[in-house]
Design an enzyme around this catalytic site. Sequence first.
Site, PDB file in Angstrom:
ATOM      1  N   ARG A  49      12.905 -42.309 -22.837  1.00 28.00           N
ATOM      2  CA  ARG A  49      11.725 -42.559 -23.682  1.00 28.00           C
ATOM      3  C   ARG A  49      12.193 -42.791 -25.117  1.00 28.00           C
ATOM      4  NH1 ARG A  49       7.719 -37.948 -22.271  1.00 28.00           N
ATOM      5  NH2 ARG A  49       9.430 -37.038 -22.133  1.00 28.00           N
ATOM      6  N   ASP A  92       8.990 -46.072 -19.837  1.00 30.82           N
ATOM      7  CA  ASP A  92       7.957 -45.047 -19.585  1.00 30.82           C
ATOM      8  C   ASP A  92       7.721 -45.116 -17.925  1.00 30.82           C
ATOM      9  OD1 ASP A  92       5.654 -43.889 -18.808  1.00 30.82           O
ATOM     10  OD2 ASP A  92       4.162 -45.102 -20.247  1.00 30.82           O
ATOM     11  N   ILE A  93       8.001 -43.898 -17.474  1.00 31.30           N
ATOM     12  CA  ILE A  93       8.055 -43.856 -16.029  1.00 31.30           C
ATOM     13  C   ILE A  93       6.652 -44.269 -15.142  1.00 31.30           C
ATOM     14  CG2 ILE A  93      10.145 -42.138 -15.861  1.00 31.30           C
ATOM     15  CD1 ILE A  93       8.065 -40.074 -15.256  1.00 31.30           C
ATOM     16  N   LYS A 155      18.686 -30.923  -8.096  1.00 31.22           N
ATOM     17  CA  LYS A 155      17.982 -29.592  -7.610  1.00 31.22           C
ATOM     18  C   LYS A 155      17.228 -29.202  -8.807  1.00 31.22           C
ATOM     19  CE  LYS A 155      19.427 -25.634  -8.221  1.00 31.22           C
ATOM     20  NZ  LYS A 155      19.775 -24.977  -9.828  1.00 31.22           N
ATOM     21  N   ASP A 184      23.547 -30.479  -4.677  1.00 30.61           N
ATOM     22  CA  ASP A 184      23.861 -29.429  -5.100  1.00 30.61           C
ATOM     23  C   ASP A 184      25.359 -29.380  -5.550  1.00 30.61           C
ATOM     24  OD1 ASP A 184      24.919 -26.446  -4.867  1.00 30.61           O
ATOM     25  OD2 ASP A 184      23.510 -25.972  -3.482  1.00 30.61           O
ATOM     26  N   HIS A 185      25.436 -29.128  -6.737  1.00 28.57           N
ATOM     27  CA  HIS A 185      26.622 -29.402  -7.487  1.00 28.57           C
ATOM     28  C   HIS A 185      27.777 -28.478  -6.860  1.00 28.57           C
ATOM     29  CE1 HIS A 185      25.830 -26.250 -10.317  1.00 28.57           C
ATOM     30  NE2 HIS A 185      26.956 -26.239 -10.808  1.00 28.57           N
ATOM     31  N   LYS A 189      32.554 -28.775  -5.754  1.00 31.51           N
ATOM     32  CA  LYS A 189      33.761 -28.140  -6.353  1.00 31.51           C
ATOM     33  C   LYS A 189      34.802 -27.966  -5.430  1.00 31.51           C
ATOM     34  CE  LYS A 189      30.670 -24.864  -8.998  1.00 31.51           C
ATOM     35  NZ  LYS A 189      31.016 -24.612 -10.415  1.00 31.51           N
ATOM     36  N   GLU A 223      27.096 -15.190 -14.033  1.00 34.82           N
ATOM     37  CA  GLU A 223      27.203 -15.964 -15.432  1.00 34.82           C
ATOM     38  C   GLU A 223      26.910 -15.108 -16.562  1.00 34.82           C
ATOM     39  OE1 GLU A 223      25.414 -19.960 -15.197  1.00 34.82           O
ATOM     40  OE2 GLU A 223      23.873 -18.806 -13.983  1.00 34.82           O
ATOM     41  N   HIS A 247      22.779 -22.819  -4.212  1.00 35.87           N
ATOM     42  CA  HIS A 247      24.300 -22.643  -4.335  1.00 35.87           C
ATOM     43  C   HIS A 247      24.965 -21.452  -3.769  1.00 35.87           C
ATOM     44  CE1 HIS A 247      23.656 -25.342  -7.660  1.00 35.87           C
ATOM     45  NE2 HIS A 247      23.614 -24.566  -8.350  1.00 35.87           N
ATOM     46  N   LYS A 347      22.189 -13.597 -14.371  1.00 34.89           N
ATOM     47  CA  LYS A 347      22.614 -14.026 -15.791  1.00 34.89           C
ATOM     48  C   LYS A 347      22.877 -12.983 -16.801  1.00 34.89           C
ATOM     49  CE  LYS A 347      20.684 -18.613 -15.519  1.00 34.89           C
ATOM     50  NZ  LYS A 347      21.746 -19.962 -15.735  1.00 34.89           N
ATOM     51  N   LYS A 352      31.897 -14.671 -15.955  1.00 32.44           N
ATOM     52  CA  LYS A 352      31.247 -15.777 -15.377  1.00 32.44           C
ATOM     53  C   LYS A 352      32.250 -16.110 -14.122  1.00 32.44           C
ATOM     54  CE  LYS A 352      30.384 -20.623 -14.987  1.00 32.44           C
ATOM     55  NZ  LYS A 352      29.402 -20.666 -14.141  1.00 32.44           N
TER      56      LYS A 352
END
Length: 500
Positions: A49, A92-93, A155, A184-185, A189, A223, A247, A347, A352
């Site tokens: 946008r 604009d979606i 995700k 799923d990142h 890895k 983390e 994850h 968290k 980490k």
Amino acid sequence: MNVNNAQPTIITIFGGSGDLANRKLVPALYNLFTDEQLPEHFAIIGLGRTSYTNESFRSYLHDGLTEFSRKGKPVAEDWEKFKDNIHYLVSDIDNDESYQNLKSTIEGIEESWGIESNHLFYFAVSPRFIAPIATKIGENKLCIDEHRTRIIVEKPFGNDLESAVKLNNLLKGIFKEEQIYRIDHYLGKEAVQNMLAFRFANILFEPIWNRNYIEHVQITASETVGVEDRGGYYDQAGALKDMIQNHALQLLCFTAMEAPVHFNADEIRNRKVDVLRAIRKFSGKEVFENSTRGQYGKGWIKGKQVAGYREEPKVKKNSSTETFAAIRFFIDNWRWQSVPFYVRTGKCMPEKKSVITIQFRSVPHQMFPNETSDHMLPNRLVIYISPSTGIKIQFQAKKIGLDMQLKPAEFTFDYSGSYEEEQPEAYENLLHDVITGDATLFMRSDEVEEAWKVVMPFVHGWENHPPSSFPNYSAGSWGPEEAEALIAENGFHWISLPTE
Ligand code: BG6
């Protein structure tokens, strides 16, 4: 497939002006480009946008690269070549005109190349926009060639089992399963992928990789950061949906899966789905007997005072959302019967790290006198996923000296120290695979749904019994005391090994 055989590719990023594109996607594409891992003909079209021109969008991405790319500020000569392939469309979606505009831009690029290309549509948008964008892509006939069109969905995939099924059904009404790449990142890895090599390209470990030799497994994904500027999203999700459903369960699957017959996408995903199906589905009070949750209050991390979760921007002042979760899973199959898998994530913790610890059983017979083996520990194998990557095996050795005294020793495989190449970022691996059409590292629809089935008892149980003691751990600590109690019930403790 080698990228040199990959078709010319146009990557459209919905949410092109957003954070994900700027911090992760464009740096990943740029690194692939400089490593000669993009097809000769490629283009990136950002949609958003914000009213950028091509020029101002490129300069915004250049700043992003300088700040976030693992290679730092782009080399001027490389950037000059790369930037001409970037386009921006204010859009604009909800508006068909934006999609028609996109269509003619894609056609224009193909015309200038004189060649047809693959079309990738990356949904780097908030989950609620996925269904409307997919529908508009369908209605505006941007995906008529199923062999040349792929979509990439970030995700969280759904907010619970029901919404995930609904989204899967909607997407499958427009695209074929083979066209849908659910990210799923963690699967991008290096150390996660290395688990397949470690387990199935070596004879040493598989014979002892079972209930006869393994006492329990711990998976930690901790983390130091809090929710940062994502309070609005996170307060709806919590640690269970944000980290465990995806994850952490993926790490568990790679640890527990059977050996695939072939190294291909469906074989590997079938074996992972088997694990998810075998995970015991708790009900009633079992949910609480096998889990614990927490929320951080104010505290100190690395010498800095940190606000409590309820003080974070866009978080409800009386929020019951968990920022820490620990669960004891059991996998009801022949290999893993009765072996607890402890999974925890949180968290605002002291460190980490994503790490998997395989704790082996003690030797069956203790032949050494007690005084020589005071420090004897059963074998342990630790797989470091991030930030450090490697594997450590702990074993017993004789201490140097005239007496027979035992002491723990270790073998270490350090990924970064063992290879000269710098590790690609997860998104580089993932984007490379979408471009070459390899879906191994992406979640299939049944896999996502099975993962939701695993966590749904906790979603319901926790929703129906809001916690009374939140916040229950200080920022900078390893989580609530109940998490210690959960694992101590079986006589174990959380292993907080240094990551180096
Ligand atoms: C994301 C979560 O998927 O993973 C974040 O939404 C989390 O909350 C992140 O911080 C962790 O990823 P990594 O790669 O830093 O361990």
